[in-house]
Motif scaffolding. Structure first.
Motif, short mmCIF file in Angstrom:
data_model
loop_
_atom_site.label_atom_id
_atom_site.label_comp_id
_atom_site.label_asym_id
_atom_site.label_seq_id
_atom_site.Cartn_x
_atom_site.Cartn_y
_atom_site.Cartn_z
N ILE A 1 12.21 21.70 0.10
CA ILE A 1 12.22 20.29 0.49
C ILE A 1 13.18 20.11 1.65
CG2 ILE A 1 12.76 17.96 -0.27
CD1 ILE A 1 11.75 18.77 -3.03
N ALA A 2 12.62 19.74 2.80
CA ALA A 2 13.46 19.54 3.99
C ALA A 2 14.17 18.20 3.90
CB ALA A 2 12.61 19.60 5.24
N GLY A 3 13.54 17.27 3.23
CA GLY A 3 14.17 15.96 3.08
C GLY A 3 13.23 14.99 2.39
N VAL A 4 13.79 13.93 1.85
CA VAL A 4 12.99 12.91 1.19
C VAL A 4 13.28 11.58 1.87
CG1 VAL A 4 12.53 11.72 -0.98
CG2 VAL A 4 13.11 14.16 -0.99
N VAL A 5 12.23 10.88 2.26
CA VAL A 5 12.41 9.61 2.94
C VAL A 5 11.89 8.50 2.05
CG1 VAL A 5 11.75 8.25 4.94
CG2 VAL A 5 12.16 10.71 5.19
N GLU A 6 12.76 7.55 1.69
CA GLU A 6 12.33 6.41 0.89
C GLU A 6 11.97 5.27 1.84
OE1 GLU A 6 13.43 5.70 -2.75
OE2 GLU A 6 14.35 7.64 -3.18
N VAL A 7 10.77 4.79 1.74
CA VAL A 7 10.33 3.74 2.66
C VAL A 7 10.52 2.39 1.99
CG1 VAL A 7 8.44 2.86 4.05
CG2 VAL A 7 8.61 5.32 3.60
N ASP A 8 11.35 1.57 2.58
CA ASP A 8 11.65 0.27 1.98
C ASP A 8 11.12 -0.83 2.88
OD1 ASP A 8 12.58 -1.68 0.39
OD2 ASP A 8 14.73 -1.30 0.74
N LEU A 9 9.81 -1.01 2.87
CA LEU A 9 9.17 -2.03 3.70
C LEU A 9 8.22 -2.83 2.82
CD1 LEU A 9 8.10 0.00 6.87
CD2 LEU A 9 9.97 -1.64 6.73
N ASP A 10 8.01 -4.10 3.16
CA ASP A 10 7.07 -4.91 2.38
C ASP A 10 5.63 -4.51 2.69
OD1 ASP A 10 9.04 -6.26 1.14
OD2 ASP A 10 9.11 -7.89 2.63
N ARG A 11 4.78 -4.66 1.67
CA ARG A 11 3.37 -4.35 1.87
C ARG A 11 2.59 -5.65 2.07
NH1 ARG A 11 2.12 0.96 -0.22
NH2 ARG A 11 3.97 1.83 -1.19
N PRO A 12 1.48 -5.66 2.78
CA PRO A 12 0.98 -4.55 3.59
C PRO A 12 1.87 -4.31 4.81
CG PRO A 12 -0.37 -6.50 3.93
CD PRO A 12 0.62 -6.85 2.86
N ARG A 13 2.09 -3.06 5.10
CA ARG A 13 3.04 -2.70 6.14
C ARG A 13 2.42 -2.78 7.53
NH1 ARG A 13 5.23 2.31 2.55
NH2 ARG A 13 6.55 1.06 1.19
N GLU B 1 0.24 7.23 8.54
CA GLU B 1 -0.50 6.93 7.31
C GLU B 1 0.43 7.04 6.11
OE1 GLU B 1 -4.52 8.67 6.67
OE2 GLU B 1 -3.48 9.89 5.19
N LEU B 2 1.28 8.05 6.10
CA LEU B 2 2.22 8.24 4.99
C LEU B 2 3.20 7.08 4.92
CD1 LEU B 2 2.97 12.07 5.31
CD2 LEU B 2 1.73 10.94 3.46
N VAL B 3 3.75 6.71 6.08
CA VAL B 3 4.73 5.62 6.08
C VAL B 3 4.07 4.31 5.67
CG1 VAL B 3 6.34 4.29 7.49
CG2 VAL B 3 6.18 6.76 7.79
N ILE C 1 8.46 9.83 0.69
CA ILE C 1 7.75 10.90 1.39
C ILE C 1 8.58 12.16 1.30
CG2 ILE C 1 6.87 11.70 3.62
CD1 ILE C 1 6.73 8.46 4.11
N ILE C 2 7.98 13.21 0.76
CA ILE C 2 8.68 14.47 0.63
C ILE C 2 8.24 15.36 1.78
CG2 ILE C 2 8.97 16.51 -0.83
CD1 ILE C 2 8.38 14.61 -3.21
N VAL C 3 9.21 15.79 2.57
CA VAL C 3 8.89 16.64 3.72
C VAL C 3 9.22 18.08 3.36
CG1 VAL C 3 9.29 17.05 6.17
CG2 VAL C 3 9.42 14.73 5.26
N LEU C 4 8.23 18.95 3.52
CA LEU C 4 8.43 20.36 3.17
C LEU C 4 8.73 21.18 4.42
CD1 LEU C 4 5.49 20.87 0.63
CD2 LEU C 4 7.89 20.43 0.11
N THR C 5 9.40 22.31 4.18
CA THR C 5 9.68 23.24 5.29
C THR C 5 8.54 24.25 5.39
OG1 THR C 5 10.77 24.79 3.84
CG2 THR C 5 12.16 23.11 4.85
N LYS C 6 8.68 25.15 6.34
CA LYS C 6 7.72 26.25 6.44
C LYS C 6 7.83 27.16 5.22
CE LYS C 6 8.48 27.86 10.73
NZ LYS C 6 8.85 27.44 12.01
#
Ligand SMILES: Nc1ncnc2c1ncn2[C@@H]1O[C@H](COP(=O)(O)OP(=O)(O)O)[C@@H](O)[C@H]1O
Ligand SMILES: [Mg+2]
Lengths: 258, 523
Positions: free
Chosen positions: A227-239, A209-211, A217-222
């Motif tokens: 911030i465990a990492g940030v993922v930039e999604v580069d896809l055309d919409r609608p995905r 759902e996030l992708v 997308i910001i991924v958090l740790t315990k």
């Protein structure tokens, strides 16, 4: 690419420190110096292990909780308390059972002093129409299905025409079909530049759902969450969920989570 | 050592009175379970039980007492007065507990009911694993007000004079009244102090721990855990002490765990029922012949004729005005106080236990002082009556209001906060709707208590001194009937009063309540 390209932050969290005090006097650390930005016209996703503080983060962003240290800046100014410029959709719809659907939505216009009662009704109807509930405006929450309640909650979060929409696992209690159609609605609203909101922050444990929806997308740790990492999604919409590129992003997030 | 002896007498008297109230409370709880659970589960039973409770609640206990006494003395001349006293205390404690049970059981989530249906649990298993635990919070939260109510009437039921005949039972009510009569102020104050201490101890040792335990059995979820407050810390410590003591005395006593052997309640219940049925059968068939019954009936009809129609209506009108004024005044202060207590989480933690203790203070014990003070200071007598009614009713309203507020789901609070509502807006859109059913419920109970107190507040014999409003009042009428030993007149006046109250409940309160529940969409 999608959305307008004004890449200025609408919401900034700077060096947030926060913990809950438990009754034994202990303090559970949730955030220890967390910073992040939400830019104009951005759709942000937040993922993280359960109990890491995602709901807490949403509440801090909404001004419902004050951090112990650090700053929350909304449109460049410190956020002291909740404002109609930020709409929030909680995990449960939390509608008032004694008000009709229309009245529940109108409740979010409580601060619009310039609007007459009729204007408020008009405005609430526009948003009820948007979520496809025009026919149910005089129904009471008890008469609605879970999906319909979620739509009312969405209309209520948007009726004050906020610049920023915060959503805490908004679709997690819905059946899959309802969730699909609501996701579409939120996405098209956000894409529609003449309509609010400009930016969206969504917490979810559903990685796909996030992708599907998010720019970033910001991924958090315990706990305490970093911030465990940030993922930039580069896809055309609608995905398209079935494409290999889509799964590359999903895998990347799962790797960050584990 | 005269002082020590006197103190021992006071302690013994408090012990006797407490024993009476405990028996009555246990009977009340058993009664409430037997009545509240079926009413919550079965529509048909609900239709019978709730109106019946309504009527029972509205019958003024004190006027009922001489009648009960009469019946119990027929049953057994020696223990009759004792049974009558316990019965009276029971009637002052039972109804709100029964309503509490009914309300708690109604809160069981439908899924859970379905699950227990699916498991096909037997009746007893269903009672012990679902209904009784679910009823627990409703019982626990009603213990302090019930105790307070029992204490309120205890004083009145330990001594009773019907015409020439007088019965007095050894207990704190009798003792303190005898102190006032003899003008022994120091002893009177000492007895007050002992009673207050006993009330505080009872709350700390029993009610507060039980209520804390009952939190676990609640269905609504609390967002955050409430930190313990100082007074509960004391009570927690005291209850641990008490538990340690009870454990060392008998390792099998598990009072604080509330683990009754599963067969026991059933046996208790059946025994209680058997006793009641035998006694009733005995009294009706053996001791009271048909002729006596007929003579009674004639007496009562004659009493109705003596009373007429206009006089009772005027009396009821005056009394209604008095009770309404007291309730309005109670609402005026309890509403803001309840909201304040709720809003400041801090206040709640200090005030609730404190209020429970203050509310348990036996107002009837200081009632003679109010009467004397009002007369001596030359204040209007009506003010004294108002004060007495207030003392007997206001706490109910506060408890009910707090109860309504405490049921507010955290999400609704959060929505109000997110919508940046002002306090006034929150009051209008959240607090009042959420409080409405309990507010009306509280008003009903408050009015019920008010009618009860009238019997003392409008006229009371306090030793040599007679407190008498002078102006019309149905409570005054009842008191005069008792004084004259006119049982038929007493019954007639009671029927007038109870009839009017039932009518008021049916035509006004119940409808309002149903409307409110429907409007608010929550039961
Ligand atoms: N009001 C509260 N008081 C105390 N602890 C809380 C409170 N709310 C949440 N927590 C705790 O803080 C942690 C983070 O909670 P939350 O933000 O709800 O996590 P998430 O939404 O990521 O699952 C959890 O361990 C939770 O138990
Ligand atoms: Mg969460």
């Amino acid at each position: 690419m999608n959305g307008p390209s004004i890449k200025e932050p609408i919401l900034e969290l700077r060096n947030i420190v926060f913990g809950y005090r438990l009754r034994k006097g202990e303090n559970i650390r949730i955030f220890d110096d967390l910073s992040l930005d939400v830019k104009y016209a951005e759709f942000i996703g937040i993922a993280g292990p359960s109990g890491c503080g995602k709901s807490t983060l949403i509440r801090i962003m909404a001004g419902l909780i004050k951090p112990e240290k650090g700053e929350v800046l909304f449109r460049g100014k410190p956020l002291k308390k909740p404002t109609p410029r930020i709409g929030i959709m909680f995990q449960s719809p939390a509608l008032f059972p004694w008000y009709t659907v229309l009245e529940n939505v109108m409740l979010a216009l409580i601060h619009e002093k310039d609007l007459s009662e009729n204007d408020k009704i008009e405005r609430a109807r526009v948003f009820l129409d948007m979520v496809g509930l025009t026919a149910f405006e005089s129904a009471y929450p008890a008469e609605l299905s879970g999906g319909m309640k979620a739509r009312v909650a969405l209309a209520r979060a948007l009726v004050s025409q906020p610049d920023l929409l915060l959503m805490d696992e908004p679709f997690s209690n819905l059946d899959p079909l309802t969730a699909i159609s609501l996701r579409r609605e939120v996405e098209s609203l956000w894409l529609n530049q003449s309509m609010p909101p400009s930016s969206v922050v969504m917490v979810s444990h559903d990685i796909e759902e996030l992708v599907e929806l998010c720019d970033r997308i910001i991924v958090l740790t315990k706990r305490p969450a970093k911030i465990a990492g940030v993922v930039e999604v580069d896809l055309d919409r609608p995905r398209q969920r079935r494409s290999p590129e889509f799964y590359k992003y999903v895998d990347e997030i799962y790797t960050l989570l584990s | 050592m005269a002082i020590l002896e006197e103190l021992l007498t006071i302690l013994a008297a408090v012990g006797m009175s407490w024993a009476r109230m405990t028996v009555a409370l246990i009977v009340s709880i058993i009664f409430s379970l037997c009545v509240g659970i079926p009413a919550a589960v079965n529509r048909v039973v609900e239709k019978i039980v709730i109106p019946a409770l309504d009527i029972l609640q509205s019958i003024p206990i004190l006027s009922f007492f001489p009648i009960a006494l009469y019946v119990f003395i027929i049953i057994h001349p020696v223990i009759g007065p004792e049974l009558a006293a316990i019965f009276l205390i029971f009637t002052s404690q039972a109804w709100n507990i029964a309503f509490g049970v009914y309300k708690s059981v109604r809160l069981i989530p439908p899924e859970l009911l379905e699950a227990s249906n699916a498991l096909d649990l037997g009746l007893w298993r269903r009672l012990s694993s679902l209904y009784i635990p679910a009823a627990f919070p409703g019982i626990a939260s009603n213990l302090p007000p019930s105790w307070a109510n029992g204490l309120y009437f205890l004083v009145a039921c330990e001594i009773i004079t019907i015409g020439e005949a007088e019965w007095s039972l050894f207990g704190i009510g009798t003792l303190s009244t005898s102190y006032i009569m003899a003008g022994r102020v120091i002893e009177f104050i000492a007895s007050l102090v002992v009673v207050v201490a006993a009330v505080i101890l009872t709350n700390l040792l029993v009610f507060i721990p039980v209520m804390r335990l009952s939190e676990r059995y609640k269905f609504e979820e609390r967002a955050a855990e409430i930190p313990r407050v100082w007074i509960e810390r004391v009570s927690g410590w005291l209850s641990r002490m008490a538990r340690r003591i009870s454990f060392s005395l008998s390792p099998r006593i598990t009072l604080f765990e509330l683990r009754i052997p599963s067969g026991a309640p059933r046996i208790l219940l059946i025994t209680a029922l058997a006793v009641v049925v035998t006694l009733l059968g005995h009294s009706i068939s053996g001791r009271v012949s048909a002729g006596v019954t007929l003579a009674w009936a004639q007496d009562i009809v004659e009493a109705f004729q003596r009373l007429g129609v206009v006089d009772p209506l005027v009396m009821i009108g005056f009394s209604l005005a008095r009770v309404s004024a007291a309730v309005a005044f109670a609402l005026l202060w309890t509403l803001p106080v309840a909201i304040l207590i709720y809003e400041k989480g801090m206040l709640e933690k200090i005030l609730i236990p404190l209020f429970q203790i203050i509310a348990s203070f036996p107002a009837t014990l200081i009632l003679p002082l109010i009467a004397k003070a009002v007369v001596d200071l030359g204040l209007p007598l009506e003010l004294g009556a108002l004060l007495m009614i207030l003392l007997g009713t206001q706490w109910y309203l506060l408890f009910f209001l707090l109860d309504g507020l405490r049921g507010i789901p955290y999400e609704e609070e959060e929505v109000c906060k997110a919508l940046a509502m002002t306090r006034l807006q929150k009051l209008r859109h959240l607090y009042l709707p959420r409080m409405l059913p309990s507010l009306i419920m509280g008003l009903i109970v408050c009015f019920g208590g008010g009618w009860n107190t009238l019997v003392i507040a409008e006229r009371a014999i306090l030793g040599e001194f007679t407190w008498d409003l002078g102006s019309p009042g149905i409570g005054r009428m009842l008191s005069i009937a008792v004084d004259e030993g006119d049982l038929a007149l007493l019954i007639a006046a009671t029927i007038w009063m109870a009839g009017f109250i039932v009518l008021l409940n049916r035509l006004l309160w119940r409808r309002l309540y149903e409307k409110a529940v429907k409007m608010v969409g929550v039961a």
